[in-house]
Design a protein around this motif. Sequence first.
Motif, PDB file in Angstrom:
ATOM      1  N   ASP A  58      12.644 -21.058  80.556  1.00 57.94           N
ATOM      2  CA  ASP A  58      11.882 -21.474  79.387  1.00 57.94           C
ATOM      3  C   ASP A  58      12.695 -21.327  78.115  1.00 57.94           C
ATOM      4  O   ASP A  58      13.392 -20.333  77.911  1.00 57.94           O
ATOM      5  CB  ASP A  58      10.613 -20.641  79.240  1.00 57.94           C
ATOM      6  CG  ASP A  58       9.692 -21.275  78.214  1.00 57.94           C
ATOM      7  OD1 ASP A  58       9.674 -22.511  78.146  1.00 57.94           O
ATOM      8  OD2 ASP A  58       9.015 -20.548  77.487  1.00 57.94           O
ATOM      9  N   SER A 134      16.758 -16.180  74.590  1.00 56.55           N
ATOM     10  CA  SER A 134      18.195 -16.230  74.345  1.00 56.55           C
ATOM     11  C   SER A 134      18.558 -17.132  73.167  1.00 56.55           C
ATOM     12  O   SER A 134      19.571 -16.922  72.522  1.00 56.55           O
ATOM     13  CB  SER A 134      18.918 -16.687  75.616  1.00 56.55           C
ATOM     14  OG  SER A 134      18.343 -17.866  76.125  1.00 56.55           O
ATOM     15  N   HIS A 150      19.094  -7.683  68.642  1.00 56.24           N
ATOM     16  CA  HIS A 150      19.068  -7.437  70.081  1.00 56.24           C
ATOM     17  C   HIS A 150      18.327  -6.157  70.432  1.00 56.24           C
ATOM     18  O   HIS A 150      17.415  -6.159  71.283  1.00 56.24           O
ATOM     19  CB  HIS A 150      20.518  -7.404  70.586  1.00 56.24           C
ATOM     20  CG  HIS A 150      20.655  -7.503  72.066  1.00 56.24           C
ATOM     21  ND1 HIS A 150      20.607  -6.394  72.882  1.00 56.24           N
ATOM     22  CD2 HIS A 150      20.825  -8.570  72.871  1.00 56.24           C
ATOM     23  CE1 HIS A 150      20.765  -6.794  74.147  1.00 56.24           C
ATOM     24  NE2 HIS A 150      20.892  -8.109  74.162  1.00 56.24           N
ATOM     25  N   TYR A 154      14.720  -5.690  72.509  1.00 56.05           N
ATOM     26  CA  TYR A 154      14.531  -4.933  73.752  1.00 56.05           C
ATOM     27  C   TYR A 154      13.541  -3.787  73.583  1.00 56.05           C
ATOM     28  O   TYR A 154      12.797  -3.474  74.508  1.00 56.05           O
ATOM     29  CB  TYR A 154      15.877  -4.488  74.335  1.00 56.05           C
ATOM     30  CG  TYR A 154      16.447  -5.569  75.238  1.00 56.05           C
ATOM     31  CD1 TYR A 154      15.927  -5.773  76.516  1.00 56.05           C
ATOM     32  CD2 TYR A 154      17.452  -6.418  74.802  1.00 56.05           C
ATOM     33  CE1 TYR A 154      16.412  -6.780  77.338  1.00 56.05           C
ATOM     34  CE2 TYR A 154      17.937  -7.435  75.616  1.00 56.05           C
ATOM     35  CZ  TYR A 154      17.413  -7.606  76.883  1.00 56.05           C
ATOM     36  OH  TYR A 154      17.877  -8.611  77.689  1.00 56.05           O
ATOM     37  N   SER A 225      22.860  -7.505  79.284  1.00 65.74           N
ATOM     38  CA  SER A 225      23.436  -6.469  78.426  1.00 65.74           C
ATOM     39  C   SER A 225      23.057  -5.082  78.918  1.00 65.74           C
ATOM     40  O   SER A 225      22.217  -4.934  79.810  1.00 65.74           O
ATOM     41  CB  SER A 225      22.899  -6.651  77.000  1.00 65.74           C
ATOM     42  OG  SER A 225      21.480  -6.541  77.033  1.00 65.74           O
TER      43      SER A 225
HETATM   44  C1  FMN Z   1      19.400 -16.747  85.894  1.00 69.40           C
HETATM   45  C2  FMN Z   1      19.064 -16.537  84.456  1.00 69.40           C
HETATM   46  C3  FMN Z   1      17.936 -17.164  83.914  1.00 69.40           C
HETATM   47  C4  FMN Z   1      17.586 -17.014  82.575  1.00 69.40           C
HETATM   48  N1  FMN Z   1      16.501 -17.673  82.088  1.00 69.40           N
HETATM   49  C5  FMN Z   1      16.203 -17.562  80.763  1.00 69.40           C
HETATM   50  C6  FMN Z   1      15.131 -18.291  80.220  1.00 69.40           C
HETATM   51  O1  FMN Z   1      14.438 -19.029  80.925  1.00 69.40           O
HETATM   52  N2  FMN Z   1      14.845 -18.181  78.889  1.00 69.40           N
HETATM   53  C7  FMN Z   1      15.580 -17.375  78.059  1.00 69.40           C
HETATM   54  O2  FMN Z   1      15.284 -17.294  76.868  1.00 69.40           O
HETATM   55  N3  FMN Z   1      16.629 -16.673  78.558  1.00 69.40           N
HETATM   56  C8  FMN Z   1      16.958 -16.765  79.876  1.00 69.40           C
HETATM   57  N4  FMN Z   1      18.047 -16.079  80.381  1.00 69.40           N
HETATM   58  C9  FMN Z   1      18.813 -15.255  79.454  1.00 69.40           C
HETATM   59  C10 FMN Z   1      18.460 -13.823  79.556  1.00 69.40           C
HETATM   60  O3  FMN Z   1      17.103 -13.609  79.273  1.00 69.40           O
HETATM   61  C11 FMN Z   1      19.312 -13.004  78.612  1.00 69.40           C
HETATM   62  O4  FMN Z   1      19.006 -13.351  77.284  1.00 69.40           O
HETATM   63  C12 FMN Z   1      20.775 -13.252  78.821  1.00 69.40           C
HETATM   64  O5  FMN Z   1      21.077 -13.022  80.166  1.00 69.40           O
HETATM   65  C13 FMN Z   1      21.636 -12.333  77.926  1.00 69.40           C
HETATM   66  O6  FMN Z   1      21.354 -11.000  78.239  1.00 69.40           O
HETATM   67  P1  FMN Z   1      20.973  -9.959  77.124  1.00 69.40           P
HETATM   68  O7  FMN Z   1      19.822 -10.539  76.347  1.00 69.40           O
HETATM   69  O8  FMN Z   1      20.561  -8.720  77.880  1.00 69.40           O
HETATM   70  O9  FMN Z   1      22.192  -9.802  76.277  1.00 69.40           O
HETATM   71  C14 FMN Z   1      18.393 -16.212  81.731  1.00 69.40           C
HETATM   72  C15 FMN Z   1      19.521 -15.560  82.263  1.00 69.40           C
HETATM   73  C16 FMN Z   1      19.867 -15.732  83.594  1.00 69.40           C
HETATM   74  C17 FMN Z   1      21.065 -15.043  84.119  1.00 69.40           C
END
Ligand code: FMN
Lengths: 441, 441
Positions: A58, A134, A150, A154, A225
């Motif tokens: 999403d 993200s 960030h 969290y 992270s």
């Molecule tokens: C397989 C996978 C699917 C993800 N799907 C979404 C998503 O649908 N929407 C979103 O905002 N972020 C998505 N992310 C990003 C993560 O929520 C996260 O923001 C990103 O991995 C960075 O990690 P951090 O926020 O811990 O730094 C996805 C990440 C991965 C690895």
Amino acid sequence: MARPRRLHLGAFMRPVGIHTAWWRYPGGLPDANFDIRHLARFARELEAAKFDAFFMADHLALLNMPVEALKRSATVTSFDPATLLPALAMVTERIGLIATASTTYDQPFHVARRFASLDHLSGGRAGWNVVTTSNPDAAKNFGLKHHPEHADRYDRAREFVEVVKGLWDSFADDAFLRDVESGIFFDPDRMHVLDHQGPHLSVRGPLNVARPVQGWPVIVQAGASEAGRQLAAETAEVIFGAAGSLEDGRRFAEDVRGRMAAIGRDPDHLKILPACFVVVGDTVEEARARRAHLDGLVHEASAVAALSIALGVDAGAFDPDGPLPEIPETNQSKTGRERAIALARRDNLTVRQLAQRLGGYAGLAMVGTPATIADEMQAWLEAGASDGFNIMVSDLPQGLEDFTRKVVPELQARGLFRRDYEGTTLREHLGLPRPENRFFA
Amino acid sequence: MARPRRLHLGAFMRPVGIHTAWWRYPGGLPDANFDIRHLARFARELEAAKFDAFFMADHLALLNMPVEALKRSATVTSFDPATLLPALAMVTERIGLIATASTTYDQPFHVARRFASLDHLSGGRAGWNVVTTSNPDAAKNFGLKHHPEHADRYDRAREFVEVVKGLWDSFADDAFLRDVESGIFFDPDRMHVLDHQGPHLSVRGPLNVARPVQGWPVIVQAGASEAGRQLAAETAEVIFGAAGSLEDGRRFAEDVRGRMAAIGRDPDHLKILPACFVVVGDTVEEARARRAHLDGLVHEASAVAALSIALGVDAGAFDPDGPLPEIPETNQSKTGRERAIALARRDNLTVRQLAQRLGGYAGLAMVGTPATIADEMQAWLEAGASDGFNIMVSDLPQGLEDFTRKVVPELQARGLFRRDYEGTTLREHLGLPRPENRFFA
Ligand SMILES: Cc1cc2nc3c(=O)[nH]c(=O)nc-3n(C[C@H](O)[C@H](O)[C@H](O)COP(=O)(O)O)c2cc1C
Ligand SMILES: Cc1cc2nc3c(=O)[nH]c(=O)nc-3n(C[C@H](O)[C@H](O)[C@H](O)COP(=O)(O)O)c2cc1C
């Protein structure tokens, strides 16, 4: 001999392909994003192959890429997952349905209610992929000037998940008597008012929905992270990982399971499913050619934009048919640069090929025959690097059917994947326990 | 002679019965609230009768009633409408699907996206019932100490609806080229960035969903106050009214149509459908007995609570079998008191009967045979007091089927209701135009 461990398989749909050029692949369905008939067909195909779950990403804003790349992306628009998954629940019977929802741009009462409703509707098949979002551009669609920091995201996420679980526990499983004779619909002594007051959220409750079929829908996490891993260790039951290699995967799993042990959680109560792009061929050469064909459909504008972002420099000036020149290190993009350089070296790619790989899909990929893909998956499983995979297929419908009809039978023949569902809920598919209600025995 | 005007019919589901005791009625389905199979059956039954729409109410907190009454109410809990309606879209083909969503406790980006998604999924059958939320307890579930003031809620509502429409218009109808040859998925010149900055909301856009099938899902409104009527006159395409009598209905319709004329809106672009409780019998006596039976199932606690709220005094001390005593006027409840006194007088009710009526359902009701009900509906239509009704049935499934299988054929025989759908979208059922995109010709 103990029964061999088995793989769990999710399908990562966005809601369709992840590769930016999938929609141009011969036989593709360019309008599948907004055509429920196609999406229903994909979900049924995955269910026939006994997948654990259909998983929908999403995004709360257009992807933040240059317009020349954006206008070529089929993933620029898609249904709201919380609207699509209830529809898919009605055309499937067993497959799990995991939707992404943001803790940064939504409210716990809404999220709790929506997932509880989906869980009831689907007979216990709902999962919530908890993200802090993200894409920083989302902020501007929700009245904020800036994406929160960030650490703040969290912090709020942790509190948000706690509140949502508390709301799901508003009623004991046996609260609803529906006693026609006495006229008592529910027992108020079996209802709990949460009365949460925290730093980020205050939510009174109770939720106006009966406790979900699964107790709580399955909690999924994808943060990479430090904070993301810690939140996953504390709360996740499934992690959608992003490990690029078996060795990375093993280290990641070890790290997260160590964090779980440190807080006393049973490591069996978490399934790690790295995202994995799969390209199937009858021979390895055929699979590689399929990937090359797909990457070749990534337009120069998208490719150059992706390479420039990865390197932190304008890649438009490079000779597309030459090797990657020496790139000075910039502050902006250290890991992206290293990853691009390593990829070019490993697969011996020209600038154009590297750019198209990055503009298409450049994460973990298994490209080969059903047997070689099964070998790789088995190796991950046996090394403890994952409990399965979150599959992304190369193209649809053909690439999807090649996986479900060729790779899945190979995995089944090796005893690595179920031949039929053994339970009815997503928790049962994943081998996860049903949580106790924290307020009622 | 001109073709006679026809009725439009919605079914007001909450998602099941409105009468607080419906679930105790013989043959009722006490667990229907959370059983999608029953809800799917109701939606299909309404579609077979060619209803314009299935309409779902929404409450963002438990109803604010004393616990002794609350625990007897089947409507204390229900699915989130935005989760239920996509599911119902998959088991129906033509009937419109109207969900309630709050402008006070939600975000325009989410609302725009969800309804756009439902509209795509359902092939153009979505409607949005815009409410500012009637239950002040909702505030506490969304981090607020107090429900915002009425005027503030309506100010935000007006801005919110404008923003949602602007987001729906993010893409021209022809923006998505999906040209496999050139690789261009959409034309960025046919995309509009809203960039809204207002007193209550700032939302950049664009929405990440293609323009809805209907252009905009149908805008529905149910506000009764001065501000509610004005907002309806400005933006609503359907009003779910609450007129208690034909004369009230006529005055209400005149008022709203006058407000429309004053701002230059075509009065044909609004359909007024008052909420109407229907109780069907083969004779009028049978219908009255059915209602009396149903009211008799309202527990004393609920009944006394409802009467006390209406009168603004504790009604527990009154002789239940006697007539309503003289009630002093209080500040708190002027209209409720007058209404209760008038009702007791008109239907010659004892205190118990009055209390049970108020604790069950006390708004506009048509109680009689298919012929007498059709007579009443026809009279409203011919007097210009409504364009149809938003039906609430006495009990389910029987009361629903009595309406769809006995009253609807009577209306059809008189030429007052369609025998089949003539279009595929909710707008077409209602005879409403498809709105132009405000940013693109
Ligand atoms: C397989 C996978 C699917 C993800 N799907 C979404 C998503 O649908 N929407 C979103 O905002 N972020 C998505 N992310 C990003 C993560 O929520 C996260 O923001 C990103 O991995 C960075 O990690 P951090 O926020 O811990 O730094 C996805 C990440 C991965 C690895
Ligand atoms: C038929 C009908 C349906 C309604 N449905 C809802 C609803 O689902 N949720 C809600 O919060 N309010 C609902 N309302 C209440 C109205 O939104 C509104 O708050 C009420 O009519 C009082 O009007 P006012 O807010 O303009 O004073 C409904 C009202 C009517 C007449």
